[in-house]
Motif scaffolding. Structure first.
Motif, PDB file in Angstrom:
ATOM      1  N   ASP A 191      30.999  49.493 -36.445  1.00  0.00           N
ATOM      2  CA  ASP A 191      32.038  49.727 -35.437  1.00  0.00           C
ATOM      3  C   ASP A 191      31.588  50.727 -34.388  1.00  0.00           C
ATOM      4  OD1 ASP A 191      34.032  48.100 -36.256  1.00  0.00           O
ATOM      5  OD2 ASP A 191      35.373  49.656 -36.997  1.00  0.00           O
ATOM      6  N   CYS A 192      31.196  51.883 -34.893  1.00  0.00           N
ATOM      7  CA  CYS A 192      30.978  52.991 -33.980  1.00  0.00           C
ATOM      8  C   CYS A 192      30.122  54.061 -34.651  1.00  0.00           C
ATOM      9  CB  CYS A 192      32.350  53.568 -33.607  1.00  0.00           C
ATOM     10  SG  CYS A 192      32.328  55.034 -32.587  1.00  0.00           S
ATOM     11  N   VAL A 193      29.151  54.588 -33.916  1.00  0.00           N
ATOM     12  CA  VAL A 193      28.420  55.759 -34.391  1.00  0.00           C
ATOM     13  C   VAL A 193      28.631  56.846 -33.350  1.00  0.00           C
ATOM     14  CG1 VAL A 193      26.194  56.743 -35.042  1.00  0.00           C
ATOM     15  CG2 VAL A 193      26.679  54.347 -35.530  1.00  0.00           C
ATOM     16  N   ALA A 194      29.204  57.938 -33.761  1.00  0.00           N
ATOM     17  CA  ALA A 194      29.514  59.016 -32.818  1.00  0.00           C
ATOM     18  C   ALA A 194      29.642  60.319 -33.578  1.00  0.00           C
ATOM     19  CB  ALA A 194      30.814  58.698 -32.082  1.00  0.00           C
ATOM     20  N   LYS A 195      29.756  61.398 -32.807  1.00  0.00           N
ATOM     21  CA  LYS A 195      29.961  62.695 -33.453  1.00  0.00           C
ATOM     22  C   LYS A 195      31.454  62.925 -33.623  1.00  0.00           C
ATOM     23  CE  LYS A 195      25.807  65.317 -32.648  1.00  0.00           C
ATOM     24  NZ  LYS A 195      25.151  66.404 -31.904  1.00  0.00           N
ATOM     25  N   TYR A 196      31.798  63.326 -34.839  1.00  0.00           N
ATOM     26  CA  TYR A 196      33.181  63.689 -35.146  1.00  0.00           C
ATOM     27  C   TYR A 196      33.157  65.155 -35.515  1.00  0.00           C
ATOM     28  CZ  TYR A 196      37.487  64.015 -37.943  1.00  0.00           C
ATOM     29  OH  TYR A 196      38.698  64.387 -38.476  1.00  0.00           O
ATOM     30  N   ARG A 197      33.782  65.957 -34.724  1.00  0.00           N
ATOM     31  CA  ARG A 197      33.763  67.421 -34.911  1.00  0.00           C
ATOM     32  C   ARG A 197      32.320  67.908 -35.052  1.00  0.00           C
ATOM     33  NH1 ARG A 197      39.051  67.806 -38.921  1.00  0.00           N
ATOM     34  NH2 ARG A 197      40.534  67.117 -37.354  1.00  0.00           N
ATOM     35  N   GLY A 198      31.476  67.341 -34.229  1.00  0.00           N
ATOM     36  CA  GLY A 198      30.093  67.823 -34.179  1.00  0.00           C
ATOM     37  C   GLY A 198      29.130  67.180 -35.154  1.00  0.00           C
TER      38      GLY A 198
END
Length: 417
Positions: free
Chosen positions: A250-257
């Motif tokens: 779905d998505c690869v991103a930073k979550y709270r850094g």
DNA sequence: GGATCCTTCTTCTTCTTC
């Protein structure tokens, strides 16, 4: 009270040797009427220390039984019963807890984090998220969701089937088909809307904003979105090179850094805990492992996030999966994958046979393929690799999920990682 | 243009006694 006495008598019958001790200890003096003692003195003759069961005076013994069983005074208290039981059966043993089903370990363990992956010092700082299309993976590999569906636990399968039948009763077959179609559509629309959010500065397209359902889901995740940054991939194909499975992340991103594989879910029911999401954590762990072992991605991920969004706009539940938790689910995923591979051993294509022949050229040669392992096929000499490969292909036997294998003493085997 | 692929969702536990 009576059953206790009965047991007592039973025990007397079974263990005649105990009779002696019984009448020596003070507690029974307290407990038994005089008649018993009288009987006991007869039984307990010092001369006949043998005291075998045969020697018991049956008539008197019967008296003992009837006196004991007809003993109706209220002398018993919980304490005396406890004392009695304690004497008869010994101190209460600690109730053994049912042994938890042993946590199975995968036969061929592969780490979640790829120790061999080189991360470029200068991170590719193109702000554009990756989106690798599926078609690039031409080989036929099973997908994450397919594997999970095929290896669902019998218990879960029963609950699902029961739910399905109930729904069909309520809505009819067509109604149910319409219902599921709608659920899927909502999920798709929500994903598309999120993609628009991440790809463009301006929020969402007009249609999406106007769609009541999607706007509900979007406001549900509004607060989560504030914690998301540096989106690295969106709806992108991943495949695990060693384990031979693929998926669409779905998505690869930073979550709270912290860099995460993020799975966005829509749900009718609230899912406040990770356990409510069933196999979703396994799915996330499978994607993380795939990204880390996919050369297309020049980074590694060690965390996961499952976001459950609600139609009515109520705040989404966010389940962060720290590295340790991801490893735990990674092991569970490996077990499911193994189960799937056991049931559906891949058949060797001619290209793969060629690969095997090439991979087994000399004694001790490493096989950097998924085609290694418990090969019950023996070859006399490395030069017979071709025969070996043919035989292997004929058997299309136990192809493993391991990272590699080797040929030693004419036998293929898995390499321990 | 059609077919196929991946994914989109759906499930959840018992018991007693005061």
């Amino acid at each position: 009270m009576l059953p206790v006495r009965m047991k007592f008598v039973q025990l007397l019958c079974m263990k005649p040797g105990k009779l002696e001790t019984l009448f020596q200890i003070p507690f029974c003096q307290k407990q038994f009427p005089f008649m018993c003692l009288a009987t006991s003195t007869c039984l307990h003759s010092k001369k006949k220390k043998v005291n075998s069961y045969e020697l018991v005076d049956q008539e008197k013994y019967n008296n003992l039984v009837s006196s004991v069983t007809s003993y109706k005074t209220g002398a018993q208290t919980p304490e005396t019963i406890f004392e009695e039981d304690n004497w008869l059966y010994g101190p209460p043993k600690q109730q053994k807890r049912p042994v938890k089903a042993e946590t199975k370990a995968p036969k061929h363990w592969v780490p979640l984090i790829n120790p061999n992956k080189k991360i470029p010092l200068l991170n590719n700082d193109s702000n554009f998220p990756m989106k690798i299309p599926l078609q690039e993976n031409k080989t036929k590999m099973p997908s994450v969701t397919h594997i999970l569906q095929q290896t669902i636990s019998p218990q879960q399968a029963i609950y699902l089937e029961r739910w399905k039948q109930k729904m069909i009763l309520e809505l009819g077959k067509d109604g149910f088909a319409e219902y599921t179609k709608n659920l899927f559509l909502q999920g798709h629309l929500f994903h598309a809307a999120l993609e628009s959010v991440f790809l463009s500065e301006e929020m969402v397209t007009k249609e999406q904003r106007e769609d009541v359902t999607v706007s509900g889901y979007l406001s549900s995740v509004e607060r989560v979105l504030k914690d998301i940054s540096e989106v690295r991939a969106l709806e992108s194909a991943v495949h695990h090179e060693g384990l031979q499975y693929l998926g669409l992340v779905d998505c690869v991103a930073k979550y709270r850094g912290q860099l995460c594989v993020i799975d966005w879910k829509t749900s009718e029911k609230p899912k406040p805990s990770l356990k409510n999401t069933f196999d979703n954590p396994l799915q996330v762990a499978a994607y993380i492992g795939a990204i880390n072992h996919d050369a297309n991605y020049d980074f590694q991920v060690s965390c996961g996030l499952i976001v459950v969004a609600y139609k009515d706009g109520s705040p989404a539940h966010q389940h962060f999966m720290a590295p340790e938790l991801c490893s735990e689910y990674w092991n569970k995923w490996l077990l499911r994958l193994e189960e799937y591979m056991d049931r559906n051993p891949p058949k060797l294509s001619s290209a793969e046979i060629k690969g095997v022949i090439e991979a087994f050229p000399t004694e001790g040669a490493q096989v950097p393929l998924h085609l290694a392992v418990t090969l019950d096929v023996t070859v006399e000499h490395p030069l017979q690799a071709k025969a070996f490969a043919t035989q292997l292909a004929a058997m299309h036997h136990s192809i493993v999920t391991g990272a590699g294998g080797e040929l030693r003493n004419g036998r293929g085997r898995a390499l321990e990682p």
